[in-house]
Design a protein around this motif. Sequence first.
Motif, short mmCIF file in Angstrom:
data_model
loop_
_atom_site.label_atom_id
_atom_site.label_comp_id
_atom_site.label_asym_id
_atom_site.label_seq_id
_atom_site.Cartn_x
_atom_site.Cartn_y
_atom_site.Cartn_z
N PRO A 123 -19.18 35.68 14.88
CA PRO A 123 -17.63 35.20 15.13
C PRO A 123 -17.23 34.34 14.18
O PRO A 123 -18.00 33.58 13.55
N GLU A 124 -15.95 34.17 14.08
CA GLU A 124 -15.27 33.17 13.03
C GLU A 124 -15.84 31.76 13.69
O GLU A 124 -15.73 31.48 14.66
N ILE A 125 -15.91 31.05 12.51
CA ILE A 125 -16.41 29.41 12.89
C ILE A 125 -15.28 28.90 12.11
O ILE A 125 -14.73 28.78 11.04
N LEU A 126 -14.91 27.57 12.97
CA LEU A 126 -13.90 26.59 12.64
C LEU A 126 -14.47 25.40 12.32
O LEU A 126 -15.34 24.84 13.13
N GLN A 127 -14.52 24.89 11.06
CA GLN A 127 -15.11 23.62 10.69
C GLN A 127 -14.31 22.63 11.05
O GLN A 127 -13.07 22.44 10.61
N ALA A 151 -19.35 19.19 12.59
CA ALA A 151 -19.06 19.68 13.87
C ALA A 151 -18.21 21.01 13.48
O ALA A 151 -17.57 21.16 12.62
N PHE A 152 -18.71 22.07 14.18
CA PHE A 152 -17.83 23.60 14.38
C PHE A 152 -17.91 23.84 15.59
O PHE A 152 -18.54 23.52 16.31
N VAL A 153 -16.84 24.61 15.69
CA VAL A 153 -16.43 25.44 16.82
C VAL A 153 -16.45 27.08 16.71
O VAL A 153 -15.83 27.51 15.75
N LEU A 154 -17.11 27.76 17.49
CA LEU A 154 -16.78 29.20 17.60
C LEU A 154 -16.34 29.50 19.09
O LEU A 154 -16.66 29.15 20.00
N THR A 155 -15.82 30.77 19.11
CA THR A 155 -15.50 31.67 20.37
C THR A 155 -16.61 32.44 20.81
O THR A 155 -16.99 33.25 19.87
N VAL A 156 -17.00 32.40 22.05
CA VAL A 156 -18.20 33.31 22.54
C VAL A 156 -17.63 34.60 22.56
O VAL A 156 -16.66 34.75 23.36
N ILE A 159 -17.96 27.28 21.91
CA ILE A 159 -19.18 26.32 21.74
C ILE A 159 -18.79 25.39 20.57
O ILE A 159 -18.36 26.02 19.41
N VAL A 160 -19.24 24.30 20.82
CA VAL A 160 -18.93 23.19 19.62
C VAL A 160 -20.57 23.15 19.13
O VAL A 160 -21.44 22.86 19.95
N PHE A 161 -20.77 23.30 17.94
CA PHE A 161 -22.27 22.91 17.36
C PHE A 161 -22.02 21.91 16.23
O PHE A 161 -21.32 21.85 15.58
N SER A 162 -23.34 21.57 15.82
CA SER A 162 -23.57 20.78 14.69
C SER A 162 -24.38 21.59 13.57
O SER A 162 -25.36 21.99 13.98
#
Length: 693
Positions: free
Chosen positions: A202-206, A166-171, A118-121
């Motif tokens: 979950p770990e979050i990637l910025q 914007a950030f990305v996490l693995t579901v 999931i990409v989120f803001s």
Amino acid sequence: MKPSDLDLLNSVSEPAFHPDGSRAVVSVQRPDFSADAYVGQLWNVRLDGGEPQRITRGFNDAAPRFSPDGATLAFLRSGPGDRPQLFAMPAGGGEPVQLTDRRLGVSWFRFSPDSAQIVFSSREPEHGRYGTVDGVSPGAEDPRLITTFNYRMNGAGYSRDKRVQAFVLTVPGLTDEPFIKPAGRAAVDAGTPGVNGGNGLPEILQLTSFDADVQNPVFSADGTHVLFSAALHPEADTDLVTDVYAIPATGGGQPLRLSNLGTGSRLAASDPVQSLDGKWLYYLAQDLTESGLDFVARNTALYAAPALDPASAVRLTDPATMDLSGGGIVPDGADAVLVLNLNRGSSELLRVQARGTVSTLISGPRMVTGAAAADSGAVVVTFTDQDTAGDVAAVDPASPGNLRVLTAFSAALHSVTTVQPLQEETHGSADGYPVHGWVVVPAGEGPHPVLLNIHGGPFSQYGWGLFDEAQVYAAAGYAVVMCNPRGSASYGQEHGRAIKEAMGTVDLQDVLGFLEGVLASHPELDAGRLGVMGGSYGGYLTAWTIAQDHRFTAAVVERGFLDPLSFIGSSDIGWFFSEAYTGNDPERVLAQSPFAQVDKVRTPALVIHSEEDLRCPVEQAQRYYTALKLRNIPTGLLLFPGENHELSRSGTPWHRRQRFEHILDWWARWLPTPANTAAESMADDGEPATAGV
């Protein structure tokens, strides 16, 4: 409808459509007086019939979205006073799992094509601000050195120290054993693989860390990149241009610009999305011309470009006649998208193919507020019309406007009140120009006093949706007159740009011409008992009207744009808005300023404003009220703490109710009706006799 009925207004989110086309999920939200907040849950709506079912029980669950494989339903959840966080649950049902714990919340998200990410803001606060350091309260933070035009935004406050990134996490696995925080001896082993700080999230990637807000990030069709819009160019602080960019979804690398390439235009581009097969890039944009600031009545158009050649973008819709600002872009099949077009007070659903073919799926007297398409080609929408604040319907592609309504979320409202119908009319202005609008006539015999309502914007519109303002005033015995004068949206760019550097000219003619036409065609209305009211630009034109025309018994001037000169240095958008609308010639600006002509006002006027309004700052109201007071004009200044420019639309429920009660008190004083007569409405000095409930 009474002010106490506000909590019966159920609004409905954009629909999430399961890929198999069997059901949609929406968030149904309403104002709640007990919590003095907005509450809402997710509802399941089956396309084969049956009653909708509530499927979550959170305090405020919103923005549902199915994963492309149909296995997961994600949404935003917030508790009382909390920021929204990202949650997910199995699509077939189960307990939601929290995925984020962002200090300033999550505002937007989308799944990757493989449903795994999931990409989120979210706003990323600057260190030392917004509670990032224990013991440093807002009043103890370091000073801010401002060197830019853009540094505040209504509803957000200071913005450059909490940019949207914007950030990305693995579901994670949603049916796995829940995370158990290590304790005792196990806690000595710091860090748990795959989770964020050992708290089970979950770990979050910025992905981004720009000095700019990253808007509406989405994955590319192959999942390798994230697309977004932002103002990353060097002149971003002196124009309104935004671009579409792509950045690797794994992080690192420089953003690749995909818009404003070889078009010869300067665009405010937004809402990028690729076709499902990845061959086409779509985005919405307004052409700001060479200056990058000419935003006045610039309609939003749809652009498309081959994904491998973004410089060869073409505009698929004509902004002279169409305005796609009603929503985003929904992919529909391999080479088409769904968009919302504003047209004469309605919001239509269009299907546009990459080669430019446009077809209308829904038209008529309603406002489509969201749409979604399933793999089967089925389409569902959410909408409002004069009878509902929000419902869900399936679309019959063979018959534009033929909707199969699946819900009745306004049933509770209809059970306790009568919704008065909108009567659509067109009347000529002083120069013969046709002005389109509506009249809401109260029940019972007349003659009814009349309230001329003027909308904000000015590039906005009254439309076919259920409007709480009109219904509350009609229930109190007033006929409500609403129109879309020149300067409004949904009638083409020429209509909207007619008041550029000419505010208070043809727009004043139009609202008065429409009013006179209504009075001539409705003998049940009392032409000798008139009120005028409006907010924002509507506050501007109300204040301007009572300085030019003295037929009105009283007025309500709300959150008004009242002095273009002081607006320049006090409003969040003042540095570009005032000059664009009133010009920069001092004499011509004063000739369009209500404050410069306040000495002509003879009409009693209630002034309403919110203390945290950054769009039309409170000084506009304070100075206008003081000027009226000095001239012995009956007036009052109603100030709402903790509210911003959006009070009447999304303010706290109690403040919205109290606002209505104070307005009705004012009209009870000056234009009493059998349904709205107060023993003591307002004291002679304009102060309320009571503080409200």
